[in-house]
Design an enzyme around this catalytic site. Structure first.
Site, PDB file in Angstrom:
ATOM      1  N   GLU A 173     -16.535 -61.383  43.487  1.00  0.00           N
ATOM      2  CA  GLU A 173     -16.713 -60.628  42.235  1.00  0.00           C
ATOM      3  C   GLU A 173     -18.189 -60.322  42.001  1.00  0.00           C
ATOM      4  O   GLU A 173     -18.738 -60.621  40.930  1.00  0.00           O
ATOM      5  CB  GLU A 173     -16.078 -61.364  41.038  1.00  0.00           C
ATOM      6  N   GLU A 305      -7.267 -62.860  44.879  1.00  0.00           N
ATOM      7  CA  GLU A 305      -6.977 -63.489  43.576  1.00  0.00           C
ATOM      8  C   GLU A 305      -5.911 -62.669  42.881  1.00  0.00           C
ATOM      9  O   GLU A 305      -6.116 -61.475  42.621  1.00  0.00           O
ATOM     10  CB  GLU A 305      -8.229 -63.592  42.709  1.00  0.00           C
TER      11      GLU A 305
END
Ligand code: AHR
Length: 505
Positions: A173, A305
Protein backbone atom coordinates in the site's frame (compact mmCIF):
# COMPACT_ATOMS: atom_id res chain seq x y z
CA UNK A 1 -36.17 -25.70 -10.67
CA UNK A 2 -32.89 -23.81 -11.27
CA UNK A 3 -30.43 -24.94 -13.92
CA UNK A 4 -26.73 -25.46 -13.25
CA UNK A 5 -24.75 -26.22 -16.39
CA UNK A 6 -21.21 -27.56 -16.23
CA UNK A 7 -19.36 -28.24 -19.47
CA UNK A 8 -16.41 -30.63 -18.99
CA UNK A 9 -15.41 -30.05 -22.63
CA UNK A 10 -14.86 -26.33 -22.12
CA UNK A 11 -11.75 -26.06 -20.01
CA UNK A 12 -10.10 -22.89 -18.80
CA UNK A 13 -6.73 -22.31 -17.14
CA UNK A 14 -5.38 -24.06 -14.09
CA UNK A 15 -6.66 -22.53 -10.85
CA UNK A 16 -3.49 -21.69 -8.94
CA UNK A 17 -3.55 -23.17 -5.47
CA UNK A 18 -2.23 -19.80 -4.29
CA UNK A 19 -5.71 -18.31 -4.80
CA UNK A 20 -6.41 -20.07 -1.49
CA UNK A 21 -3.59 -18.16 0.24
CA UNK A 22 -3.62 -16.39 3.62
CA UNK A 23 -2.18 -13.30 5.24
CA UNK A 24 -0.81 -12.92 8.78
CA UNK A 25 0.31 -9.53 10.06
CA UNK A 26 1.79 -8.30 13.32
CA UNK A 27 -1.60 -6.85 14.14
CA UNK A 28 -3.64 -7.37 17.29
CA UNK A 29 -3.76 -11.06 18.25
CA UNK A 30 -2.99 -12.56 14.85
CA UNK A 31 0.67 -13.54 15.28
CA UNK A 32 1.04 -13.25 19.06
CA UNK A 33 -1.54 -15.39 20.90
CA UNK A 34 -3.24 -16.48 17.68
CA UNK A 35 -0.32 -18.32 16.14
CA UNK A 36 2.78 -17.86 18.27
CA UNK A 37 2.65 -18.44 22.01
CA UNK A 38 6.32 -19.17 22.67
CA UNK A 39 7.88 -22.43 23.76
CA UNK A 40 7.22 -21.83 27.46
CA UNK A 41 3.46 -21.50 27.00
CA UNK A 42 1.04 -23.96 28.65
CA UNK A 43 -0.85 -23.95 25.33
CA UNK A 44 0.35 -27.02 23.38
CA UNK A 45 2.90 -25.85 20.85
CA UNK A 46 5.79 -26.95 18.70
CA UNK A 47 8.67 -24.48 18.79
CA UNK A 48 6.23 -21.83 19.99
CA UNK A 49 3.57 -22.37 17.26
CA UNK A 50 0.12 -23.35 18.53
CA UNK A 51 -0.44 -26.96 17.57
CA UNK A 52 -4.24 -26.56 17.26
CA UNK A 53 -3.91 -23.63 14.86
CA UNK A 54 -1.19 -25.26 12.75
CA UNK A 55 -3.23 -28.45 12.48
CA UNK A 56 -6.36 -26.49 11.44
CA UNK A 57 -4.38 -24.61 8.78
CA UNK A 58 -2.97 -27.86 7.44
CA UNK A 59 -6.55 -29.11 7.25
CA UNK A 60 -7.45 -26.51 4.60
CA UNK A 61 -4.16 -26.97 2.74
CA UNK A 62 -2.99 -23.36 3.11
CA UNK A 63 -0.67 -23.02 0.11
CA UNK A 64 1.04 -19.69 0.83
CA UNK A 65 1.25 -17.26 3.75
CA UNK A 66 1.97 -13.53 3.42
CA UNK A 67 3.91 -11.83 6.25
CA UNK A 68 4.79 -9.54 8.16
CA UNK A 69 2.20 -7.03 6.85
CA UNK A 70 0.24 -5.09 5.70
CA UNK A 71 1.04 -1.63 6.93
CA UNK A 72 3.34 -3.24 9.50
CA UNK A 73 5.66 -4.40 6.69
CA UNK A 74 6.69 -0.82 5.95
CA UNK A 75 7.73 -0.16 9.54
CA UNK A 76 9.40 -3.55 9.98
CA UNK A 77 13.17 -3.80 10.14
CA UNK A 78 13.96 -7.47 9.80
CA UNK A 79 17.25 -7.31 11.71
CA UNK A 80 15.24 -6.44 14.84
CA UNK A 81 13.73 -9.92 14.65
CA UNK A 82 16.78 -12.20 14.50
CA UNK A 83 19.24 -13.47 17.10
CA UNK A 84 18.59 -14.42 20.73
CA UNK A 85 14.97 -13.48 21.52
CA UNK A 86 15.83 -11.78 24.82
CA UNK A 87 18.16 -9.40 23.04
CA UNK A 88 15.77 -8.40 20.28
CA UNK A 89 14.66 -4.79 20.09
CA UNK A 90 11.30 -3.84 21.52
CA UNK A 91 9.54 -1.38 19.25
CA UNK A 92 6.14 0.30 19.11
CA UNK A 93 3.65 -1.05 16.64
CA UNK A 94 2.64 2.42 15.53
CA UNK A 95 0.07 1.19 13.02
CA UNK A 96 -1.80 -1.22 15.18
CA UNK A 97 -2.78 -0.19 18.68
CA UNK A 98 0.54 1.39 19.72
CA UNK A 99 1.47 -1.79 21.58
CA UNK A 100 4.97 -3.11 22.26
CA UNK A 101 6.30 -5.42 19.58
CA UNK A 102 9.06 -7.48 21.16
CA UNK A 103 10.16 -9.04 17.86
CA UNK A 104 10.11 -12.53 19.35
CA UNK A 105 8.46 -13.70 16.14
CA UNK A 106 10.89 -12.93 13.32
CA UNK A 107 12.22 -14.44 10.11
CA UNK A 108 13.31 -17.78 11.63
CA UNK A 109 9.99 -18.21 13.40
CA UNK A 110 8.03 -17.36 10.26
CA UNK A 111 9.97 -19.92 8.22
CA UNK A 112 9.37 -22.49 10.97
CA UNK A 113 5.64 -21.69 10.85
CA UNK A 114 5.51 -22.17 7.06
CA UNK A 115 7.37 -25.48 7.39
CA UNK A 116 4.88 -26.69 10.02
CA UNK A 117 1.88 -25.64 7.91
CA UNK A 118 3.48 -26.97 4.74
CA UNK A 119 3.04 -23.72 2.81
CA UNK A 120 5.23 -21.32 0.84
CA UNK A 121 6.41 -18.05 2.41
CA UNK A 122 5.46 -14.73 0.82
CA UNK A 123 7.55 -11.95 2.35
CA UNK A 124 6.52 -8.28 2.18
CA UNK A 125 9.59 -6.06 2.05
CA UNK A 126 9.87 -2.61 3.58
CA UNK A 127 9.90 0.18 1.00
CA UNK A 128 8.18 2.90 3.05
CA UNK A 129 10.80 3.25 5.79
CA UNK A 130 13.46 0.75 4.75
CA UNK A 131 16.47 1.05 2.51
CA UNK A 132 17.42 -0.76 -0.67
CA UNK A 133 20.36 -2.27 1.21
CA UNK A 134 18.13 -3.54 4.00
CA UNK A 135 15.80 -5.26 1.54
CA UNK A 136 18.68 -6.68 -0.46
CA UNK A 137 20.37 -8.03 2.66
CA UNK A 138 17.16 -9.66 3.86
CA UNK A 139 16.93 -11.60 0.61
CA UNK A 140 20.62 -12.54 0.93
CA UNK A 141 20.07 -13.61 4.54
CA UNK A 142 17.17 -15.86 3.66
CA UNK A 143 18.27 -17.37 0.37
CA UNK A 144 22.04 -17.30 -0.17
CA UNK A 145 23.78 -20.61 0.47
CA UNK A 146 27.46 -19.66 0.09
CA UNK A 147 29.83 -17.54 2.14
CA UNK A 148 28.64 -13.96 2.64
CA UNK A 149 28.04 -11.64 5.57
CA UNK A 150 24.31 -12.35 5.60
CA UNK A 151 24.58 -16.10 5.00
CA UNK A 152 27.16 -16.30 7.80
CA UNK A 153 24.88 -14.34 10.12
CA UNK A 154 22.02 -16.72 9.37
CA UNK A 155 24.29 -19.67 10.13
CA UNK A 156 25.36 -18.05 13.40
CA UNK A 157 21.67 -17.76 14.26
CA UNK A 158 21.21 -21.48 13.85
CA UNK A 159 20.08 -21.88 10.23
CA UNK A 160 22.87 -23.16 8.01
CA UNK A 161 20.74 -24.03 4.97
CA UNK A 162 19.14 -21.20 3.04
CA UNK A 163 15.37 -21.09 2.78
CA UNK A 164 13.41 -20.93 -0.41
CA UNK A 165 11.49 -17.66 -0.80
CA UNK A 166 9.33 -17.92 -3.91
CA UNK A 167 7.33 -14.70 -3.42
CA UNK A 168 8.61 -11.27 -2.38
CA UNK A 169 6.48 -8.11 -2.22
CA UNK A 170 8.19 -4.78 -2.91
CA UNK A 171 6.31 -2.71 -0.33
CA UNK A 172 2.65 -2.62 0.71
CA UNK A 173 0.00 0.00 0.00
CA UNK A 174 2.67 2.50 -0.98
CA UNK A 175 -0.15 4.83 -2.07
CA UNK A 176 -1.13 4.98 1.63
CA UNK A 177 0.44 3.62 4.81
CA UNK A 178 3.53 2.52 2.84
CA UNK A 179 4.73 6.07 2.11
CA UNK A 180 1.85 8.01 0.51
CA UNK A 181 3.51 7.86 -2.89
CA UNK A 182 2.12 8.76 -6.27
CA UNK A 183 1.91 5.98 -8.85
CA UNK A 184 4.67 7.62 -10.89
CA UNK A 185 7.02 7.94 -7.92
CA UNK A 186 6.39 4.37 -6.75
CA UNK A 187 6.94 3.00 -10.27
CA UNK A 188 10.49 4.42 -10.19
CA UNK A 189 11.06 3.19 -6.65
CA UNK A 190 9.79 -0.26 -7.64
CA UNK A 191 12.29 -0.54 -10.48
CA UNK A 192 15.04 0.59 -8.13
CA UNK A 193 14.29 -1.71 -5.18
CA UNK A 194 13.51 -4.82 -7.21
CA UNK A 195 16.94 -4.61 -8.87
CA UNK A 196 18.52 -5.71 -5.60
CA UNK A 197 16.10 -8.54 -4.87
CA UNK A 198 18.57 -11.12 -6.17
CA UNK A 199 17.92 -14.71 -7.09
CA UNK A 200 20.68 -16.70 -5.41
CA UNK A 201 21.49 -20.35 -5.95
CA UNK A 202 18.55 -20.98 -8.26
CA UNK A 203 16.00 -19.59 -5.79
CA UNK A 204 13.42 -18.09 -8.15
CA UNK A 205 11.56 -15.13 -6.73
CA UNK A 206 8.28 -13.83 -8.06
CA UNK A 207 8.53 -10.08 -7.53
CA UNK A 208 5.22 -8.59 -6.56
CA UNK A 209 4.67 -4.86 -6.95
CA UNK A 210 2.33 -2.78 -4.87
CA UNK A 211 -0.80 -2.45 -6.95
CA UNK A 212 -3.91 -0.32 -6.88
CA UNK A 213 -6.28 0.45 -4.10
CA UNK A 214 -9.71 -0.78 -5.20
CA UNK A 215 -10.55 0.99 -8.48
CA UNK A 216 -7.46 3.16 -8.92
CA UNK A 217 -7.04 2.25 -12.60
CA UNK A 218 -4.49 5.03 -13.06
CA UNK A 219 -2.13 3.19 -10.69
CA UNK A 220 -2.45 0.01 -12.76
CA UNK A 221 -1.87 1.90 -16.00
CA UNK A 222 1.29 3.55 -14.65
CA UNK A 223 2.69 0.34 -13.20
CA UNK A 224 2.01 -1.68 -16.33
CA UNK A 225 3.41 0.96 -18.65
CA UNK A 226 6.54 1.62 -16.60
CA UNK A 227 7.40 -1.60 -14.77
CA UNK A 228 6.09 -4.46 -16.85
CA UNK A 229 9.13 -6.05 -18.44
CA UNK A 230 9.40 -6.32 -22.15
CA UNK A 231 12.17 -8.46 -23.53
CA UNK A 232 14.51 -6.93 -24.43
CA UNK A 233 14.03 -3.62 -22.63
CA UNK A 234 14.37 -0.88 -25.17
CA UNK A 235 16.77 1.25 -23.11
CA UNK A 236 19.06 -1.48 -21.80
CA UNK A 237 17.35 -1.47 -18.40
CA UNK A 238 16.68 -4.76 -16.64
CA UNK A 239 13.66 -4.97 -14.39
CA UNK A 240 10.86 -7.41 -13.81
CA UNK A 241 7.39 -7.48 -12.31
CA UNK A 242 5.81 -10.91 -11.87
CA UNK A 243 2.76 -9.81 -9.94
CA UNK A 244 0.76 -6.65 -9.32
CA UNK A 245 -1.21 -6.63 -6.11
CA UNK A 246 -4.80 -5.48 -5.60
CA UNK A 247 -6.41 -4.69 -2.25
CA UNK A 248 -10.16 -4.66 -1.82
CA UNK A 249 -12.11 -5.06 1.41
CA UNK A 250 -15.85 -5.66 1.69
CA UNK A 251 -16.83 -2.96 4.13
CA UNK A 252 -20.46 -2.00 3.52
CA UNK A 253 -21.03 1.66 4.34
CA UNK A 254 -17.31 2.43 4.59
CA UNK A 255 -15.41 3.42 7.76
CA UNK A 256 -18.37 5.48 9.11
CA UNK A 257 -21.03 2.78 8.79
CA UNK A 258 -19.46 -0.66 8.48
CA UNK A 259 -21.78 -2.00 11.11
CA UNK A 260 -21.52 -4.86 13.52
CA UNK A 261 -20.10 -8.21 12.38
CA UNK A 262 -22.92 -10.14 14.09
CA UNK A 263 -25.97 -7.88 14.41
CA UNK A 264 -27.23 -6.70 11.04
CA UNK A 265 -30.47 -6.69 9.07
CA UNK A 266 -31.35 -8.12 5.66
CA UNK A 267 -30.59 -4.85 3.89
CA UNK A 268 -27.06 -4.82 5.32
CA UNK A 269 -26.74 -8.49 4.32
CA UNK A 270 -27.53 -7.71 0.68
CA UNK A 271 -25.40 -4.56 0.83
CA UNK A 272 -22.45 -6.69 2.02
CA UNK A 273 -22.90 -9.35 -0.67
CA UNK A 274 -23.34 -6.76 -3.38
CA UNK A 275 -20.09 -5.08 -2.24
CA UNK A 276 -18.28 -8.42 -2.22
CA UNK A 277 -19.46 -9.15 -5.78
CA UNK A 278 -17.82 -5.92 -6.89
CA UNK A 279 -14.57 -7.90 -6.87
CA UNK A 280 -15.58 -9.30 -10.27
CA UNK A 281 -15.78 -5.84 -11.88
CA UNK A 282 -12.54 -4.72 -10.24
CA UNK A 283 -10.62 -7.72 -11.54
CA UNK A 284 -12.12 -7.27 -15.02
CA UNK A 285 -11.26 -3.56 -15.02
CA UNK A 286 -7.65 -4.02 -13.93
CA UNK A 287 -7.26 -7.04 -16.24
CA UNK A 288 -8.36 -4.99 -19.25
CA UNK A 289 -5.46 -2.60 -18.63
CA UNK A 290 -3.04 -5.44 -17.92
CA UNK A 291 -4.12 -7.23 -21.13
CA UNK A 292 -3.10 -4.22 -23.22
CA UNK A 293 0.49 -4.36 -21.96
CA UNK A 294 0.71 -8.05 -21.25
CA UNK A 295 -1.52 -10.09 -23.55
CA UNK A 296 0.47 -13.24 -22.72
CA UNK A 297 -0.59 -12.80 -19.10
CA UNK A 298 2.88 -13.08 -17.63
CA UNK A 299 2.09 -10.63 -14.81
CA UNK A 300 -0.30 -12.08 -12.27
CA UNK A 301 -2.94 -10.06 -10.46
CA UNK A 302 -2.25 -10.84 -6.80
CA UNK A 303 -5.22 -9.97 -4.57
CA UNK A 304 -3.06 -10.12 -1.48
CA UNK A 305 -5.63 -8.51 0.83
CA UNK A 306 -9.35 -9.22 0.66
CA UNK A 307 -12.14 -9.97 3.10
CA UNK A 308 -14.81 -8.34 5.23
CA UNK A 309 -14.06 -5.37 7.45
CA UNK A 310 -16.71 -4.56 10.07
CA UNK A 311 -16.66 -2.58 13.35
CA UNK A 312 -14.35 -4.11 15.93
CA UNK A 313 -16.06 -6.30 18.56
CA UNK A 314 -17.33 -4.27 21.52
CA UNK A 315 -14.78 -3.79 24.28
CA UNK A 316 -11.79 -4.77 22.15
CA UNK A 317 -8.82 -2.59 21.20
CA UNK A 318 -9.87 -0.60 18.08
CA UNK A 319 -6.35 -1.07 16.71
CA UNK A 320 -6.67 -4.86 16.85
CA UNK A 321 -9.42 -5.26 14.21
CA UNK A 322 -11.04 -8.21 15.98
CA UNK A 323 -14.46 -9.19 14.62
CA UNK A 324 -16.75 -12.24 14.77
CA UNK A 325 -17.49 -14.24 11.64
CA UNK A 326 -20.96 -15.37 10.54
CA UNK A 327 -22.66 -17.14 7.66
CA UNK A 328 -22.67 -13.73 5.93
CA UNK A 329 -18.85 -13.91 5.93
CA UNK A 330 -19.03 -17.47 4.62
CA UNK A 331 -21.11 -16.31 1.66
CA UNK A 332 -18.69 -13.44 1.00
CA UNK A 333 -15.86 -16.00 0.93
CA UNK A 334 -17.89 -18.34 -1.29
CA UNK A 335 -18.67 -15.78 -3.99
CA UNK A 336 -15.20 -14.19 -3.83
CA UNK A 337 -13.39 -17.51 -4.29
CA UNK A 338 -15.77 -18.37 -7.16
CA UNK A 339 -14.83 -15.03 -8.76
CA UNK A 340 -11.10 -15.70 -8.34
CA UNK A 341 -11.52 -19.16 -9.89
CA UNK A 342 -13.27 -17.77 -12.94
CA UNK A 343 -10.48 -15.18 -13.39
CA UNK A 344 -7.68 -17.71 -12.91
CA UNK A 345 -6.10 -16.74 -16.22
CA UNK A 346 -5.03 -13.46 -14.55
CA UNK A 347 -5.46 -13.95 -10.80
CA UNK A 348 -2.49 -16.03 -9.68
CA UNK A 349 -2.69 -15.50 -5.94
CA UNK A 350 -5.05 -14.15 -3.28
CA UNK A 351 -4.58 -13.83 0.47
CA UNK A 352 -7.55 -13.49 2.81
CA UNK A 353 -7.11 -10.93 5.58
CA UNK A 354 -6.31 -12.29 8.03
CA UNK A 355 -5.55 -15.82 9.25
CA UNK A 356 -6.32 -15.60 13.00
CA UNK A 357 -8.23 -13.09 15.19
CA UNK A 358 -8.12 -10.22 12.67
CA UNK A 359 -10.83 -9.11 10.18
CA UNK A 360 -12.30 -12.08 8.22
CA UNK A 361 -10.33 -14.65 10.19
CA UNK A 362 -10.60 -18.35 9.49
CA UNK A 363 -9.67 -19.06 13.13
CA UNK A 364 -10.47 -17.30 16.41
CA UNK A 365 -8.70 -18.00 19.67
CA UNK A 366 -9.35 -17.22 23.33
CA UNK A 367 -6.62 -18.39 25.67
CA UNK A 368 -6.18 -22.07 24.96
CA UNK A 369 -9.48 -22.35 23.07
CA UNK A 370 -9.72 -22.22 19.30
CA UNK A 371 -12.70 -22.13 16.95
CA UNK A 372 -13.01 -22.55 13.21
CA UNK A 373 -15.18 -19.83 11.71
CA UNK A 374 -17.76 -20.32 8.92
CA UNK A 375 -15.14 -18.82 6.57
CA UNK A 376 -12.74 -21.62 7.56
CA UNK A 377 -15.31 -24.16 6.45
CA UNK A 378 -15.68 -22.46 3.05
CA UNK A 379 -11.92 -22.86 2.50
CA UNK A 380 -12.39 -26.51 3.42
CA UNK A 381 -15.26 -26.97 0.93
CA UNK A 382 -13.27 -25.23 -1.84
CA UNK A 383 -9.84 -26.79 -1.31
CA UNK A 384 -10.37 -29.28 -4.16
CA UNK A 385 -10.13 -26.38 -6.63
CA UNK A 386 -6.44 -25.96 -5.80
CA UNK A 387 -4.42 -26.61 -8.99
CA UNK A 388 -7.48 -28.05 -10.76
CA UNK A 389 -8.58 -26.90 -14.19
CA UNK A 390 -11.38 -24.39 -14.50
CA UNK A 391 -14.52 -25.64 -16.28
CA UNK A 392 -17.17 -23.49 -17.88
CA UNK A 393 -20.24 -23.34 -15.64
CA UNK A 394 -23.47 -21.35 -15.51
CA UNK A 395 -26.52 -20.91 -13.34
CA UNK A 396 -29.83 -19.28 -14.25
CA UNK A 397 -29.48 -15.51 -14.25
CA UNK A 398 -32.00 -14.59 -11.57
CA UNK A 399 -31.48 -11.68 -9.20
CA UNK A 400 -32.73 -11.13 -5.66
CA UNK A 401 -32.12 -8.55 -2.91
CA UNK A 402 -33.25 -4.93 -2.85
CA UNK A 403 -33.48 -2.25 -5.57
CA UNK A 404 -30.20 -0.82 -4.39
CA UNK A 405 -28.44 -4.08 -3.64
CA UNK A 406 -29.39 -6.61 -6.25
CA UNK A 407 -27.37 -9.84 -6.21
CA UNK A 408 -27.56 -13.12 -8.12
CA UNK A 409 -29.60 -15.77 -6.37
CA UNK A 410 -27.04 -18.48 -7.17
CA UNK A 411 -23.29 -18.23 -7.76
CA UNK A 412 -21.00 -20.97 -9.04
CA UNK A 413 -17.57 -22.05 -10.22
CA UNK A 414 -16.39 -25.49 -11.28
CA UNK A 415 -13.15 -27.30 -11.92
CA UNK A 416 -11.81 -30.73 -12.77
CA UNK A 417 -8.81 -32.37 -11.14
CA UNK A 418 -6.26 -34.87 -12.51
CA UNK A 419 -8.51 -37.81 -11.66
CA UNK A 420 -11.23 -36.10 -13.78
CA UNK A 421 -13.50 -35.58 -10.75
CA UNK A 422 -15.53 -32.39 -11.08
CA UNK A 423 -15.90 -30.00 -8.17
CA UNK A 424 -18.65 -27.39 -8.32
CA UNK A 425 -18.96 -24.85 -5.53
CA UNK A 426 -22.35 -23.24 -5.27
CA UNK A 427 -23.60 -20.34 -3.17
CA UNK A 428 -27.31 -19.75 -2.50
CA UNK A 429 -27.59 -16.06 -1.58
CA UNK A 430 -31.31 -16.25 -0.91
CA UNK A 431 -32.14 -15.92 2.78
CA UNK A 432 -35.37 -17.90 2.74
CA UNK A 433 -35.64 -20.09 -0.36
CA UNK A 434 -34.48 -23.67 -0.66
CA UNK A 435 -33.66 -24.13 -4.35
CA UNK A 436 -34.21 -27.25 -6.45
CA UNK A 437 -31.19 -27.63 -8.71
CA UNK A 438 -30.99 -29.55 -11.96
CA UNK A 439 -27.32 -29.94 -12.87
CA UNK A 440 -26.56 -30.78 -16.51
CA UNK A 441 -23.21 -32.09 -17.65
CA UNK A 442 -23.36 -31.34 -21.40
CA UNK A 443 -23.14 -34.86 -22.80
CA UNK A 444 -21.29 -36.42 -19.89
CA UNK A 445 -22.80 -38.90 -17.51
CA UNK A 446 -22.45 -38.78 -13.74
CA UNK A 447 -21.29 -42.06 -12.23
CA UNK A 448 -21.56 -40.90 -8.65
CA UNK A 449 -21.76 -37.68 -6.67
CA UNK A 450 -21.36 -36.47 -3.12
CA UNK A 451 -21.95 -33.11 -1.53
CA UNK A 452 -21.34 -31.13 1.65
CA UNK A 453 -23.20 -28.00 2.60
CA UNK A 454 -22.64 -25.17 5.08
CA UNK A 455 -25.83 -23.37 5.99
CA UNK A 456 -27.45 -21.39 8.77
CA UNK A 457 -29.18 -18.12 9.51
CA UNK A 458 -27.31 -15.13 8.07
CA UNK A 459 -25.90 -14.22 11.50
CA UNK A 460 -25.14 -17.80 12.63
CA UNK A 461 -21.63 -18.14 14.00
CA UNK A 462 -19.42 -20.26 16.20
CA UNK A 463 -18.23 -19.02 19.55
CA UNK A 464 -16.22 -20.40 22.41
CA UNK A 465 -19.32 -21.87 24.08
CA UNK A 466 -20.64 -23.37 20.86
CA UNK A 467 -17.64 -24.03 18.62
CA UNK A 468 -19.49 -26.33 16.20
CA UNK A 469 -22.79 -24.54 15.74
CA UNK A 470 -21.90 -23.88 12.09
CA UNK A 471 -20.13 -26.66 10.26
CA UNK A 472 -20.60 -28.53 6.97
CA UNK A 473 -22.89 -31.53 6.79
CA UNK A 474 -23.14 -34.21 4.12
CA UNK A 475 -26.03 -34.00 1.72
CA UNK A 476 -27.30 -37.47 0.88
CA UNK A 477 -30.27 -36.61 -1.32
CA UNK A 478 -28.73 -36.43 -4.79
CA UNK A 479 -30.60 -38.14 -7.63
CA UNK A 480 -28.57 -39.09 -10.70
CA UNK A 481 -30.57 -39.50 -13.88
CA UNK A 482 -28.38 -39.85 -16.97
CA UNK A 483 -26.70 -36.54 -17.70
CA UNK A 484 -28.62 -34.84 -14.91
CA UNK A 485 -28.23 -34.55 -11.18
CA UNK A 486 -31.06 -33.33 -9.01
CA UNK A 487 -30.55 -31.95 -5.53
CA UNK A 488 -31.54 -29.08 -3.26
CA UNK A 489 -29.50 -26.25 -1.79
CA UNK A 490 -30.84 -24.67 1.42
CA UNK A 491 -31.07 -20.88 1.86
CA UNK A 492 -27.97 -18.89 2.87
CA UNK A 493 -25.63 -21.74 2.01
CA UNK A 494 -22.28 -22.64 0.50
CA UNK A 495 -22.01 -26.09 -1.04
CA UNK A 496 -19.42 -28.35 -2.65
CA UNK A 497 -20.57 -31.08 -4.99
CA UNK A 498 -18.06 -33.61 -6.28
CA UNK A 499 -19.10 -35.49 -9.39
CA UNK A 500 -17.39 -38.49 -10.96
CA UNK A 501 -18.06 -38.62 -14.68
CA UNK A 502 -17.61 -41.26 -17.31
CA UNK A 503 -17.80 -41.10 -21.10
CA UNK A 504 -21.23 -41.06 -22.75
CA UNK A 505 -22.23 -44.66 -23.73
O1 AHR B 1 -5.34 -5.95 6.90
C1 AHR B 1 -5.30 -4.77 7.63
C2 AHR B 1 -4.64 -3.62 6.88
O2 AHR B 1 -5.41 -3.28 5.76
C3 AHR B 1 -3.29 -3.90 6.29
O3 AHR B 1 -2.26 -3.74 7.20
C4 AHR B 1 -3.19 -2.87 5.22
O4 AHR B 1 -2.35 -3.26 4.15
C5 AHR B 1 -4.63 -2.64 4.79
O5 AHR B 1 -4.95 -1.30 4.74
Amino acid sequence: MRRLIINPDKKGEKISRNIYGHFAEHLGRCIYEGIYVGEGSPIPNVKGMRSDVVSALRGIKVPVLRWPGGCFADIYHWMDGIGPAAQRKKIINTHWGGVVEDNSFGTHEFMELCAQIGCDPFISGNVGSGTVREMSEWVEYMTFGGVSPMADLRGANGQKEPWSVPYFGIGNENWGCGGNMSAEYYASIYRHYQTYVREYDGNQISKIACGPNIDDYHWTEVMMSRCHSRTPHTNGADYRMDGLSLHYYTSPGGPKDRGCAVKFDEIKYFHTLSDALRMDKLISGHSLIMDRYDPEKRVGLVVDEWGTWFDVAEGTNPGFLYQQNTMRDALVAGVTLNIFNTHCDRVTMANIAQTVNVLQAVILTQGEQMIKTPTYHVFDLYKGHQDAQLLESYVDDRHIGTDEYSVPELHVSASQDDSSAILATLVNLSLHDTLDICCQLCGHQAKSASARVLTGKMDAHNDFDAPERVKPRHLDEITISGEKLLFQIPPCAVMEIVIDIGPVE
